[in-house]
Write an enzyme that holds these catalytic residues in place. Structure first.
Site, mmCIF file in Angstrom:
data_model
loop_
_atom_site.group_PDB
_atom_site.id
_atom_site.type_symbol
_atom_site.label_atom_id
_atom_site.label_comp_id
_atom_site.label_asym_id
_atom_site.label_seq_id
_atom_site.Cartn_x
_atom_site.Cartn_y
_atom_site.Cartn_z
ATOM 1 N N ASN A 23 10.797 9.151 14.344
ATOM 2 C CA ASN A 23 11.148 10.623 14.835
ATOM 3 C C ASN A 23 10.236 11.306 13.879
ATOM 4 O O ASN A 23 10.096 11.089 12.875
ATOM 5 C CB ASN A 23 12.164 10.999 15.351
ATOM 6 C CG ASN A 23 13.335 11.248 14.592
ATOM 7 O OD1 ASN A 23 13.051 11.880 13.423
ATOM 8 N ND2 ASN A 23 14.253 10.183 14.480
ATOM 9 N N ASP A 33 14.322 2.060 14.727
ATOM 10 C CA ASP A 33 14.247 3.074 13.494
ATOM 11 C C ASP A 33 15.592 3.081 12.825
ATOM 12 O O ASP A 33 15.671 2.601 11.621
ATOM 13 C CB ASP A 33 14.350 4.498 13.558
ATOM 14 C CG ASP A 33 13.849 5.720 12.765
ATOM 15 O OD1 ASP A 33 13.491 5.184 11.529
ATOM 16 O OD2 ASP A 33 14.081 6.800 13.114
ATOM 17 N N GLY A 122 11.928 2.778 24.224
ATOM 18 C CA GLY A 122 13.211 2.899 24.265
ATOM 19 C C GLY A 122 13.868 4.059 24.561
ATOM 20 O O GLY A 122 13.802 4.730 25.734
ATOM 21 N N TYR A 124 12.685 6.935 24.000
ATOM 22 C CA TYR A 124 11.765 7.883 24.380
ATOM 23 C C TYR A 124 11.223 7.755 25.776
ATOM 24 O O TYR A 124 10.445 8.469 26.274
ATOM 25 C CB TYR A 124 10.556 8.038 23.404
ATOM 26 C CG TYR A 124 10.953 8.678 22.209
ATOM 27 C CD1 TYR A 124 11.998 9.492 22.062
ATOM 28 C CD2 TYR A 124 9.941 8.840 21.197
ATOM 29 C CE1 TYR A 124 12.461 10.353 20.921
ATOM 30 C CE2 TYR A 124 10.053 9.744 20.033
ATOM 31 C CZ TYR A 124 11.362 10.270 19.774
ATOM 32 O OH TYR A 124 11.581 11.098 18.688
#
Ligand code: AR6
Length: 173
Positions: A23, A33, A122, A124
């Site tokens: 992000n 992430d 995912g 987003y």
């Protein structure tokens, strides 16, 4: 340039670079992430903080490169995918930018083998089929593609894996 797909956890991949679906804060999050920061250790976060101190946040569609810390890869390329807000040319263009800017950064750093997760599909919520079309088309049409030996699309869920298998079978025929 060879395009391949595997079903795996990207943190286990020994490529020159793995790509992170980050992000704009670059300070970690959930999904891939979270896994990359957890397994890669604090060297990755420290490098991300250094990038932020230098250039500020990472805009959607842009990419930055750091060490991969304790991961088997050499580098992590962090890119920020668009949040799905409904069909729009802008969302599609921003997702393509993620792949293009990651490849450009890879070449600048001598990367020959690069592994991508399914960016934005995912948390987003980008539709998987559409995201795969954009990913494959952008990588395949990349202007300097002869400088990269291999692109590995690393799928974590069965649905993405099946989508990529079908689409790559068609273009490799
Ligand atoms: N290895 C490979 N792919 C994975 C892994 C893994 N270990 N874990 C999840 N995926 P997501 P986004 C897949 O949500 O949609 C974070 O909080 C997952 O199945 O990781 O771009 C960031 O900080 C999906 O197909 O990223 C941002 O805030 C794909 O990776 C936000 O999520 C992307 O899912 C980014 O959302």
């Amino acid at each position: 340039m060879i395009l391949t797909v595997i079903k795996a956890d990207i943190t286990t991949i020994k490529a020159d670079a793995i790509v992170n679906a980050a992000n704009s804060s670059l300070l970690g999050g959930g999904g891939v992430d979270g896994a990359i920061h957890r397994k890669g250790g604090k060297a990755i976060l420290q490098a991300c903080v250094a990038v932020r101190n230098r250039q500020g946040k990472c805009k959607t569609g842009h990419a930055v490169i750091t060490t991969a810390g304790n991961l088997p890869a050499k580098y992590v390329i962090h890119t920020v995918g668009p949040v799905w807000t409904g069909e729009s040319d802008n969302n599609n263009a921003l997702l393509a930018d993620c792949y293009r800017n990651s490849l450009t950064l890879a070449i600048e750093n001598g990367v020959k083998v690069i592994a991508f997760p399914n960016i934005s599909t995912g948390i987003y919520h980008f539709p998987k089929d559409k995201a795969a079309d954009i990913a494959i088309k952008t990588v395949n049409n990349f202007a300097e593609k002869e400088q990269i030996e291999k692109v590995i699309f690393v799928c974590f869920d069965d649905e993405n894996y099946q989508i990529y298998e079908e689409k790559l079978n068609l273009i490799n025929k």
